[in-house]
Design an enzyme around this catalytic site. Sequence first.
Site, PDB file in Angstrom:
ATOM      1  N   GLY A  12      74.259 -26.879 -36.083  1.00  0.00           N
ATOM      2  CA  GLY A  12      75.409 -27.372 -35.962  1.00  0.00           C
ATOM      3  C   GLY A  12      75.926 -27.869 -37.501  1.00  0.00           C
ATOM      4  N   TYR A  13      77.218 -28.690 -37.118  1.00  0.00           N
ATOM      5  CA  TYR A  13      77.460 -29.217 -38.886  1.00  0.00           C
ATOM      6  C   TYR A  13      76.669 -30.368 -39.188  1.00  0.00           C
ATOM      7  CZ  TYR A  13      81.726 -26.029 -38.469  1.00  0.00           C
ATOM      8  OH  TYR A  13      82.734 -25.154 -38.853  1.00  0.00           O
ATOM      9  N   THR A  14      76.497 -31.094 -38.054  1.00  0.00           N
ATOM     10  CA  THR A  14      75.296 -32.282 -38.370  1.00  0.00           C
ATOM     11  C   THR A  14      74.232 -31.764 -39.042  1.00  0.00           C
ATOM     12  OG1 THR A  14      76.479 -33.537 -36.809  1.00  0.00           O
ATOM     13  CG2 THR A  14      74.393 -34.396 -37.640  1.00  0.00           C
ATOM     14  N   CYS A 157      81.072 -41.309 -35.748  1.00  0.00           N
ATOM     15  CA  CYS A 157      81.825 -41.231 -37.014  1.00  0.00           C
ATOM     16  C   CYS A 157      83.088 -42.123 -36.748  1.00  0.00           C
ATOM     17  CB  CYS A 157      82.106 -39.919 -37.294  1.00  0.00           C
ATOM     18  SG  CYS A 157      83.296 -38.928 -36.242  1.00  0.00           S
ATOM     19  N   ASN A 323      83.058 -37.993 -42.276  1.00  0.00           N
ATOM     20  CA  ASN A 323      82.760 -38.109 -40.944  1.00  0.00           C
ATOM     21  C   ASN A 323      81.345 -37.384 -40.987  1.00  0.00           C
ATOM     22  OD1 ASN A 323      84.325 -35.632 -41.377  1.00  0.00           O
ATOM     23  ND2 ASN A 323      83.727 -35.283 -39.194  1.00  0.00           N
TER      24      ASN A 323
END
EC number: 1.2.1.103
Lengths: 356, 356, 356, 356
Positions: A12-14, A157, A323
Amino acid sequence: MTYEVAIVGASGYTGGELLRVLAVHPDVNVKVVTSREYANKPVYYAHPHLRGIYPASLKFKRLDDPDQLSDVVGDVDLVFLALPHKVSLHYVPKALEVGYKVVDLSADYRLKRVEDYKTWYGYEHPYPDLLEKAVYGLPELYGDKIRGAQLVANPGCNATSSILAVLPPAAERIIDLDRIVVDVKVGSSEAGAKPYRGGHHPEREGTARPYDAEGHRHVAELEQVIRDYTGRDVKVGFTPHAVSMIRGSLASAYSWLTKDLAPLDVQRIYAKYYAGKKFVKIVRGAPMPYPDVKNVYGSNYAEVGFALDKRVGRLAMFAAIDNLMKGAAGTAVQNMNLMLGMDEDEGLKNLVPVRP
Amino acid sequence: MTYEVAIVGASGYTGGELLRVLAVHPDVNVKVVTSREYANKPVYYAHPHLRGIYPASLKFKRLDDPDQLSDVVGDVDLVFLALPHKVSLHYVPKALEVGYKVVDLSADYRLKRVEDYKTWYGYEHPYPDLLEKAVYGLPELYGDKIRGAQLVANPGCNATSSILAVLPPAAERIIDLDRIVVDVKVGSSEAGAKPYRGGHHPEREGTARPYDAEGHRHVAELEQVIRDYTGRDVKVGFTPHAVSMIRGSLASAYSWLTKDLAPLDVQRIYAKYYAGKKFVKIVRGAPMPYPDVKNVYGSNYAEVGFALDKRVGRLAMFAAIDNLMKGAAGTAVQNMNLMLGMDEDEGLKNLVPVRP
Amino acid sequence: MTYEVAIVGASGYTGGELLRVLAVHPDVNVKVVTSREYANKPVYYAHPHLRGIYPASLKFKRLDDPDQLSDVVGDVDLVFLALPHKVSLHYVPKALEVGYKVVDLSADYRLKRVEDYKTWYGYEHPYPDLLEKAVYGLPELYGDKIRGAQLVANPGCNATSSILAVLPPAAERIIDLDRIVVDVKVGSSEAGAKPYRGGHHPEREGTARPYDAEGHRHVAELEQVIRDYTGRDVKVGFTPHAVSMIRGSLASAYSWLTKDLAPLDVQRIYAKYYAGKKFVKIVRGAPMPYPDVKNVYGSNYAEVGFALDKRVGRLAMFAAIDNLMKGAAGTAVQNMNLMLGMDEDEGLKNLVPVRP
Amino acid sequence: MTYEVAIVGASGYTGGELLRVLAVHPDVNVKVVTSREYANKPVYYAHPHLRGIYPASLKFKRLDDPDQLSDVVGDVDLVFLALPHKVSLHYVPKALEVGYKVVDLSADYRLKRVEDYKTWYGYEHPYPDLLEKAVYGLPELYGDKIRGAQLVANPGCNATSSILAVLPPAAERIIDLDRIVVDVKVGSSEAGAKPYRGGHHPEREGTARPYDAEGHRHVAELEQVIRDYTGRDVKVGFTPHAVSMIRGSLASAYSWLTKDLAPLDVQRIYAKYYAGKKFVKIVRGAPMPYPDVKNVYGSNYAEVGFALDKRVGRLAMFAAIDNLMKGAAGTAVQNMNLMLGMDEDEGLKNLVPVRP
């Protein structure tokens, strides 16, 4: 000395952002990454910008069940859990059993009161003892506890930006604790890598619209931290807004002063909490008097500022973060640094904000 | 050992990007920055994202005239000139006289043939001997010469993307050298920090439009490099387009194959030129078959790729860069590294692309 | 007199745009809209901007099978088919049987040669007689045929911009027909309303990247129109690019002049084809010398222009359209106007471009 | 019957939008447009999207001084003044003298109390009698007065969104009038067509930042309208934010309920004020529960909605408009319609929102 870490749920993005940050960390090696969707694929299948940054031999491993955790992850010093809410829930106890230090990026261990999980997330938390054990991972406020923790719950975030903005004036009770509202503007990456209608480019670009306006879960974290500092239960109005950018969470919080203060007084209060904090910049005066998400893009910094409207007696409190960084992966690495005994800014200081 | 450098004209976007890159360079110290507009102001007045990254004591110095150069800059190892075209022109000889090594980011020393300055820039070049002395600063092609140079002319951003895309097939003459067109898509930061109508947000956001379509100066650099490698004069059609992004230059070049080749043959030709080049990634196959400017955002990398349309016999050649990095400041630091005898990627390897 | 129409497949972006356009058409009433996803929901469920523009009583009807067409649609003068490729295929013969006039917005009837469907779309076309009957719906070129047609195949958006740019010089053979390349920049709405990874906001915003670069289907339409006008089979290189905007298709086509011409000669050739065409603006000179997608946003206009690079002998040919309007719904309504005997610009003239 | 109008100061964004709207107005002809920058140039020099929409014979006239007004403008029914603040100030009395009806889009006649000009705009208003005469031009609230007015002061864009959101709950005193804050998110076109650093594309795109946070002038209009309806002086905290879009003003206002109300009660209060108002849509429930600026893009509509957070007792009040339309030119034409005795939505009903 080099520490070995694993990222569980790394596609994922994280997860991608953790990989980006750790790629420039001098003392940490990413040994294992897991993903079901990208199992057996090299990292750049999920994160095309990391092609060549990690060797093609670093492939996502498949991990379907908490019981397989130690088999799949093996011998590492720390595990980042970048899993969805309620999935992370059951990985945490397994990871602790093995003896891993854990930074959990989900919401599953952020709240202290077991009943809050019922209220905000709609489930009965099965591990109330671990809620006690978990440390809320905002290093600017809980750095000392994080240092000795085995389990750190990484903040949300929008919670991070809100807390950084509101906490000093709230803790010092210079604002009316019963009359706080927070208005957050957040970028599209916040909702994660999975496509959905509201995040489709034609639907998201050019928008400014509120969502979850009757109560967003992140406010529970903000209320918890204020309670921690003041001993008082507070209820904060909280409204996130989808705006037309990829990265960034800007919290604009508003309340009314409880006493007559000059701007310099307010500034001193922020300084009391953030002086010496390496990743918090108190913004004031020329050339840009207030925080801007563009100034922290790609970095772990937070810009914090305020505006005192004397005519109205209202204090506006602002904080701008990326974020995915200060709101997720950056703080997670900062927590890791503390937990493993390194300097808080190791690796992170290499990530200078990108502008314009 | 730490080298000292100066950035002359440091308040623009290229100057800001040099500062961002050098902030994470382990062996270089920015000793002097100059700006007329921001004279005596600290760096963050022009570059608010660098607040706290550089000490407030690093202030822009005023420098009005080439004759003041050594007085203002003092004792440094290398000077970056990030000045407008035709202004840089007269600073270069002064800097060389003092004995500074020079990386000039303007166009004033990029072309070898004095008459080209008349054609493309409309002026008679006053220092033809320095044109000979100057090395064209594209390290992937001219690395050896750059290493020993005192004066390096840093390439234009759109020239860089175009050259990286076209050169291998052109040098190997697998394409029709008389039938090459280049179509570039470039972000708004390319035009610099100074506001103007076409760059005003309401005018630029959402656009896709050609400009300078009857002949853009950057093509002269591309033609010069092809000539260098083939010994032939070529004329390339070149059309830049303003698109709706801040950073990025994507060159899409087209020509026709001169012989029957398979994709793998073409790939080998790119590999012949770029294998081992640390900042060039040849992109092919899953998960993203062609270059994307998002994959190099904030970094010194270039993505290079191609598409062979067998039906038409047409080769499409692509390169994606960050116009402020590989297209300006990144390459400038890469050149500096070579000129000062450091590893080519020192400092730059810390800058991993930022995505999403 | 008021005509009644139906839109089959009305919940996508093309369907929404047809509804937007027809809302201001003085002589047409949208009687039926169909959608499986939004069956029984009012129009604004799929198109929130049309809340209140259409009465809540206009609800999507469910239509699962071509055999149900006349039952569901009932008595109307014309049917717009805004269905996916290969789905529309079987609705067309049913609609013609009923006696409806049909504007088909899919690709299923655009190509004349049955073998082209095998080549470009991978299927054996089951109704070759209808391919003959269908008129290619670009009113600027085929207006007379459209007027008397029962079945009009509405062009693809990128085909439309490409054809408008290339056709006049190609038809007049002032360019080398064997050396044409087209480079298209297109907005995210082109791919439709269904979320997918490449169209997810964090993945699409800020990008410039080629796709389908080894041969995009829309080129078959361009080649067919050139063949129509020149009697020659031509093969055109065609490369679409995803750029960072929602609406717009900008075609930049390149070729080499076959004779020595001045810009004014080229302009006359464009004028020969487009003079009196209400929706084509030939752009030249101050204040903006080339087409810009921002100038046609939300409207049925096309901007067409060119740049002659005398040095290289290269002609750049440009056309900018709104992909949802001139590239889909706008042209569809223009076709409807012709088919029903109204003025070509009825309704459409109300849609002035929106800028900035 | 056709009315003749003039637009004084027609080259800015508001002027361009007036031209766009009036192009589709069936009963109005734009006879005169003035601009100093574009004097003697046709309209499309300033507004390239209007090429061909207005004849090339409609050229900007030069107008340097209020005394030249009637000479330059001649015989028209109504004059739109789209001039900067403090410039419009002196044109208004001249226009009234001539007998023109006037819609003034500047701030110079919006406030009723002469002292407010000192406070908010820093000047002594020279025509206090005209302040009395002027009608505040928000037709949803002051339609009856506008109908008979000779001078209408068109509201500010952020004032419009704020007032539409806040007024019904404030007027009905269901919220704490002493505890209101407004947080506005606004697009870049709000600041006008003149380039400046903060509006430069690389500086504005991707941002979310507050500005004028210690008191923005538009709040004076909001306070005045609340005073009008409640008889009470109120002081509202007001903070605009620059976000990354071109068009749109989204007001998110917050206060606390003074009594226990259900959502349906609040909805009734909005309906009491806005039922039958053609350009206000009260948004509630599926599919999008809150206003979105994308839903009103290019149109004169406002979306109004709210969120009641029962836990906190806080009411969030939202309104989304297109700042150039309902926030400027759209309302100006709506006012014109009323002043000239036409239907309120004449011309404007042709402008359906453009989405996606």
